[in-house]
Design a protein around this motif. Sequence first.
Motif, PDB file in Angstrom:
ATOM      1  N   ASN A   1       0.837  -1.198   0.000  1.00 39.98           N
ATOM      2  CA  ASN A   1       0.000   0.000   0.000  1.00 39.98           C
ATOM      3  C   ASN A   1       0.870   1.246   0.000  1.00 39.98           C
ATOM      4  O   ASN A   1       2.034   1.210   0.398  1.00 39.98           O
ATOM      5  N   THR A   2       0.300   2.344  -0.486  1.00 42.22           N
ATOM      6  CA  THR A   2       1.036   3.608  -0.482  1.00 42.22           C
ATOM      7  C   THR A   2       0.729   4.315   0.830  1.00 42.22           C
ATOM      8  O   THR A   2      -0.429   4.569   1.148  1.00 42.22           O
ATOM      9  N   PRO A   3       1.759   4.597   1.611  1.00 41.48           N
ATOM     10  CA  PRO A   3       1.531   5.240   2.896  1.00 41.48           C
ATOM     11  C   PRO A   3       1.225   6.736   2.704  1.00 41.48           C
ATOM     12  O   PRO A   3       1.405   7.270   1.606  1.00 41.48           O
ATOM     13  N   ASP A   4       0.773   7.366   3.757  1.00 45.47           N
ATOM     14  CA  ASP A   4       0.559   8.813   3.711  1.00 45.47           C
ATOM     15  C   ASP A   4       1.920   9.479   3.888  1.00 45.47           C
ATOM     16  O   ASP A   4       2.388   9.706   5.008  1.00 45.47           O
ATOM     17  N   LEU A   5       2.572   9.774   2.762  1.00 49.55           N
ATOM     18  CA  LEU A   5       3.948  10.274   2.816  1.00 49.55           C
ATOM     19  C   LEU A   5       4.051  11.617   3.523  1.00 49.55           C
ATOM     20  O   LEU A   5       5.073  11.914   4.151  1.00 49.55           O
ATOM     21  N   ALA A   6       3.003  12.429   3.410  1.00 48.10           N
ATOM     22  CA  ALA A   6       3.060  13.754   4.031  1.00 48.10           C
ATOM     23  C   ALA A   6       3.318  13.645   5.534  1.00 48.10           C
ATOM     24  O   ALA A   6       3.992  14.488   6.127  1.00 48.10           O
ATOM     25  N   SER A   7       2.829  12.536   6.133  1.00 45.97           N
ATOM     26  CA  SER A   7       3.003  12.379   7.577  1.00 45.97           C
ATOM     27  C   SER A   7       4.454  12.058   7.949  1.00 45.97           C
ATOM     28  O   SER A   7       4.834  12.132   9.117  1.00 45.97           O
ATOM     29  N   PHE A   8       5.256  11.679   6.950  1.00 45.53           N
ATOM     30  CA  PHE A   8       6.664  11.350   7.229  1.00 45.53           C
ATOM     31  C   PHE A   8       7.586  12.553   7.076  1.00 45.53           C
ATOM     32  O   PHE A   8       8.775  12.476   7.374  1.00 45.53           O
ATOM     33  N   VAL A   9       7.038  13.663   6.575  1.00 45.88           N
ATOM     34  CA  VAL A   9       7.887  14.846   6.376  1.00 45.88           C
ATOM     35  C   VAL A   9       8.041  15.574   7.695  1.00 45.88           C
ATOM     36  O   VAL A   9       7.048  15.865   8.374  1.00 45.88           O
TER      37      VAL A   9
END
Lengths: 302, 279
Positions: free
Chosen positions: A292-300
């Motif tokens: 699945n594609t994670p919520d990348l914005a939360s990793f910034v």
Amino acid sequence: MPHASAQPATTVRLGFFPNLTHAPALIGLERGTFQKALGSVKLDAKQFVSGTTLTEAFAAGQIDIAYVGPGPAISAATRGMPVQFLAGASEAGAVLVARKDSGIRSYKDLAGKTVAVPSLGNTQDISLRHILKEQGLKSRNDGGDVTIVPIPPADTLAAFVGKRADATLVPEPWGAVLEAQGHRVIGSEKTVWRGGQYPTTIVIVNAKFADANPGLVTAFLKAHTEAVAFLTKNPAAAQTAVNAQLEKLTGEKIDLRVLQRAFARTRFTTTLDLDALKEYAALNVEAGYARNTPDLASFVRK
Amino acid sequence: MTVSRAPGDSVTPATRPSGRWRTLAWQVIGLLVIVAVWWLVTDVLKLYPPYVFPSPHAVWTEVAYGLWGTGPQDGKLLSAIGGSLRRVLIGYAAAVALGGVVGLIMGAWPPVRTSLGAYLTGVQSVPSIAFVPFAILFLGLNERAVLFVVILEGFIPVALAVSGALLTVPPALRIAGRTLGAHGPMLTWRVLLPAAVPNVLTGLRTAWSFAWRALVGGELLIAGSKSLGEQLEVGRNTANVALVLATIIIIGVIGGLFDLLLRTVEARVRRDYGLEVAQ
């Protein structure tokens, strides 16, 4: 120098690769930019040959800040490692080179051939699988006839001589180095993906380290920004500095004209292209490396 | 003529149905304890982060996706098993054939046995993974290099077992064979070889475990086609420890099942030859 946090670090452990796509790290080391910004805190820089080993060191808590490709960074974040994306470092800078006697002249000719990438699941591997898909080709483990083998970029010269690979998707300066040996660039940094608008290296930080040492992270980012500014404003001086650092790390100096060519195909930036990262994550799923594609914005890291 | 067999006692304690069920029960209990401890350490006590040591559930999820998942990227472990099994069976068959021939030659000519035997034992002590770099340079970064390592590892135990077994055939059988008119190749083929079968089977079992280990080691370094070794490498490269553990478990289960199969054949042969004595 007093720290605001409860557990101030006395050392910043930095991970990077001896590649041109990691030039901000090479410049920061060569010119002492990082150490100056960190003041009395010691900089411990460690070089890695692949995102895999770097990620393993990260998982083991042996690295605080790292220059790494989006592929391993997204994988690590998705698996729940305390990884945060700090900044962009370089864009494009990866080319597809075919061995001179391989008969490969375009992407289509990759059918039935062996193509090397730095490591399975890394940024270039993901890009390559996307290229293959666009050409209607498939890797062998997806039921196609293109064999994808992992070979560290520095070993591709020998691999080409021994005919162990027909082509390779490598980060610079290795593309330009192979080209200088008479091998053919069949996919430029712009045709690899998104017209060249994709991150090749980003800066990541261990979230726990960042929470405990916000001042050090800010200082490091300032040094990173300075290094990137130096790369874009003084290309000639930067090339000399990068070459000097590469020679210290690998024991080999690259012909300056070859390095210039590699430079021309790489852009340096501090901006994190989140849209491109999201597409990378989608490609990661497409390649079967994630579900699945994670919520990348939360990793910034904000 | 055929070799004489002692009248076999076909039911020994180990193979009595009740004993077999008891063994199975203990094995199931052992498995449950292992999984329980694993679950306690990961899911309950959370001693390690999941990206270092995943829970049984996470590993089971990878096994399920990899073996019977139906998504476009699922079933990778299943096709990896297919690739690895095909490779190991080819390599193992070649190793058994080669080992058989070499073993016969060594058994027939003592000078060959003395000279070659020592070196084969030496080669056998080298871990298979040590041959991989040479295999890659010699044969290329491909399947032939994997097969080379598998055959190299597999044929030595077979050769040593065959030559050793021929040597340890009871002299009485040899003499009896000669008396009845068997000489030279015929003696070897009709008398000595049948008598050597139990020991040869032990060699085949050792050869299997060597070949299987060599295969996975080779595949790990020569990725590029469907294989369990590649699954290990992909798991490592994508920070997917659950996939790594799932693959390790599958490698162990396949290795164990094949060993069990050979062990069953071996036990039956030993029983038929009257080598198992009831206690």
